[in-house]
Design a protein around this motif. Structure first.
Motif, PDB file in Angstrom:
ATOM      1  N   GLN A 102       4.741 -29.717 -25.795  1.00  0.00           N
ATOM      2  CA  GLN A 102       5.916 -28.847 -25.874  1.00  0.00           C
ATOM      3  C   GLN A 102       7.257 -29.587 -25.951  1.00  0.00           C
ATOM      4  O   GLN A 102       8.122 -29.199 -26.744  1.00  0.00           O
ATOM      5  N   ASP A 114       7.014 -32.848 -21.350  1.00  0.00           N
ATOM      6  CA  ASP A 114       6.407 -31.636 -20.790  1.00  0.00           C
ATOM      7  C   ASP A 114       5.265 -31.234 -21.719  1.00  0.00           C
ATOM      8  O   ASP A 114       5.501 -30.740 -22.825  1.00  0.00           O
ATOM      9  N   GLU A 134       5.292 -33.667 -17.129  1.00  0.00           N
ATOM     10  CA  GLU A 134       5.171 -32.339 -16.520  1.00  0.00           C
ATOM     11  C   GLU A 134       3.943 -31.633 -17.098  1.00  0.00           C
ATOM     12  O   GLU A 134       3.670 -31.751 -18.301  1.00  0.00           O
ATOM     13  N   ASP A 135       3.260 -30.886 -16.256  1.00  0.00           N
ATOM     14  CA  ASP A 135       2.110 -30.068 -16.675  1.00  0.00           C
ATOM     15  C   ASP A 135       1.207 -30.782 -17.681  1.00  0.00           C
ATOM     16  O   ASP A 135       0.904 -30.255 -18.757  1.00  0.00           O
ATOM     17  N   ASP A 189       4.857 -27.554 -13.123  1.00  0.00           N
ATOM     18  CA  ASP A 189       5.684 -26.393 -13.510  1.00  0.00           C
ATOM     19  C   ASP A 189       4.814 -25.135 -13.417  1.00  0.00           C
ATOM     20  O   ASP A 189       4.794 -24.463 -12.377  1.00  0.00           O
ATOM     21  N   LEU A 241       8.762 -28.629 -10.591  1.00  0.00           N
ATOM     22  CA  LEU A 241       9.819 -27.980 -11.355  1.00  0.00           C
ATOM     23  C   LEU A 241      10.310 -26.782 -10.560  1.00  0.00           C
ATOM     24  O   LEU A 241       9.511 -26.072  -9.951  1.00  0.00           O
ATOM     25  N   LYS A 244      12.287 -23.322 -10.818  1.00  0.00           N
ATOM     26  CA  LYS A 244      12.833 -22.275 -11.687  1.00  0.00           C
ATOM     27  C   LYS A 244      13.064 -21.035 -10.836  1.00  0.00           C
ATOM     28  O   LYS A 244      12.105 -20.491 -10.264  1.00  0.00           O
ATOM     29  N   LYS A 302      16.908 -30.016 -15.881  1.00  0.00           N
ATOM     30  CA  LYS A 302      16.331 -29.891 -17.228  1.00  0.00           C
ATOM     31  C   LYS A 302      16.777 -28.561 -17.805  1.00  0.00           C
ATOM     32  O   LYS A 302      16.368 -27.506 -17.311  1.00  0.00           O
TER      33      LYS A 302
HETATM   34 MG    MG Z   1       7.262 -26.801 -18.326  1.00  0.00          MG
END
Ligand code: MG
Ligand code: 2PG
Length: 439
Positions: A169, A248, A293-294, A320, A343, A345, A396
């Protein structure tokens, strides 16, 4: 100076539109003395299963993505419950909101409804106290050391943010040698422009992806990593010293549940967990990668444990979709030695207090937090103040293109004018520091 109290006079929500042109919710909380706190709510595309619930209307209007029910929940039930409540009592407000909803994941009223109110209340409180938002959030977070975060900035996009043009991603740049936030943003601006230049020379399309990054549609991750390094060099920066790479993978969107494999459709390969781990390790061996990440699916706990055993002392491994800013999942990760970063959020969690608690838990466990935007954003720059207040050390928010992204970076520039806050530099990359020391 802290005012004694400030009571909620009214709560009003409306449907606005996010950076993908999709409906989202904005909330105004007005105190009885006339102070207005406003906040809006972001929305993800590559979402984790365990996120707090985003309430959408369904049906035909707005392709089913309308939020009129969430708006009605704010203007009805929530407004009635909070009228007269002290906006300075954030934990009290959030406790009322969660209890009023009555479900584990805020499914009844909608986490988008609840979060919009929660954030707007804190803005009203900061303004009632006549202090900057980051200062107020710092007080709520229990006196952490505030700092300006090191940005990790999207340069190349794939996955669900770019029509699956690449399997992975995000490929992001971290301006490692920057000594101020201004310098950091200047450097990533140069890298972003250099990447577009290199891509144009190679005949690749330079159209924007969802977070303002580029979407070259390369057929392997190694090609993308090579392009990152070429972009650093073109920008006059030394790879591994001035600029380093974060990734990511967003592996949940690659996971084929039925076959129990990761489907790298663009590369034309299917991998099991051990092969995914080998692939990720080879990236770290061959490129200046400091954070991933992930790398694995949200339920691949055994895989995460092996990955952490393999790479946990070399780079940051960020959960995440794996943790979804959820304290119970994070605690399980800590207990089982899975990942070493989280992460953060706000809309995965659903309330401001819940989010602050997750950052505190991460810090206590020595997991590095990364305060993050969603791929669907608005002009609201709340998370910039949150990143500063918590001293998270990393933020981010996408690329250095598009106002929904720049609103966050520009808020950091404004906060930096204060002059007294340190820039986190690479503090949130403790393993990078030791690599550099031994280099
Ligand atoms: Mg992510
Ligand atoms: C992520 C985010 C931001 P989304 O995966 O980290 O890049 O994407 O908001 O789509 O989940």
């Amino acid at each position: 100076m802290t005012v004694a109290s400030a009571a909620v006079g009214s709560v009003h929500a409306r449907q606005i539109f996010d950076s993908r042109g999709r409906p989202t919710i904005e909330v105004d909380v007005t105190t009885t003395s006339g102070v207005v706190g406003r906040a809006s709510v972001p929305s993800g595309a590559s979402t984790g299963t365990h996120e707090a619930w985003e309430l959408r209307d369904g049906g035909d209007a707005y392709a089913g993505l309308g939020v009129s029910n969430a708006v009605a929940n704010v203007n009805g039930e929530i407004a009635s419950a909070l009228r007269g409540f002290d906006v300075l009592d954030q934990r009290g407000v959030d406790t009322v909101l969660v209890a009023l909803d009555g479900t584990q994941n805020l499914r009844r009223l909608g986490a988008n409804a609840v979060l919009g109110v929660s954030l707007a209340v804190s803005r009203a409180a900061a303004q009632s106290n006549d202090v900057p938002l980051y200062q107020w959030l710092g007080e709520l977070g229990g006196g952490t050391n505030p700092s300006l975060p090191m940005p990790m900035v999207n340069i190349l996009s794939g996955g669900l943010h770019a029509g699956r043009g690449m399997d992975v991603q995000d490929f992001l740049a971290v301006p490692a040698s920057a000594t101020t936030i201004d310098e950091a943003l200047t450097m990533v601006g140069l890298i972003r422009s250099a990447a577009a230049q290199v891509m144009a020379e190679r005949g690749l399309t330079t159209l924007l992806a969802d977070e303002g990054g580029l979407s070259p549609g390369l057929d392997s991750s190694e090609a993308a990593l090579e392009l990152m390094v070429a972009s650093f060099e073109r920008a006059g920066l030394s790879p591994g010293v001035d600029a380093v790479i974060a990734i990511d993978v967003a592996a949940h969107s690659l996971w084929d549940q039925q076959r129990g494999e990761y489907n790298l459709a663009r590369e034309g390969r299917r991998l099991g967990t051990p092969e995914m781990i080998e692939m990720v390790c080879s990236w770290v061996d061959d490129f200046p990668v400091v954070s991933i990440e992930d790398a694995l699916d949200e339920e691949d706990w055994e895989g995460w444990k092996s990955l952490t055993a393999r790479l946990g002392d070399r780079i940051n491994l960020i959960g995440d979709d794996f943790f979804t800013t959820n304290p119970i999942r994070l605690q399980r990760g800590v207990d089982e030695l899975a990942a070493n970063g989280v992460l953060v959020k706000v809309n995965q969690n659903g309330t401001l207090t819940g989010t602050l608690d997750v950052v505190a838990a991460a810090r206590a466990a020595q997991y590095v937090p990364v305060v993050s935007a969603r791929s669907g954003e608005t002009e609201d720059s709340f998370i910039s103040d949150l990143a500063v207040a918590t001293g998270a050390g990393q933020i981010k928010v996408g690329s250095v293109r598009c106002s929904d992204r720049l609103s966050k970076y520009n808020q950091l520039v404004r906060i930096a004018e204060n002059g007294s806050l340190p820039f986190a530099r690479m503090d949130a990359y403790p393993r990078f520091a030791s690599v550099r020391a031994s280099a």
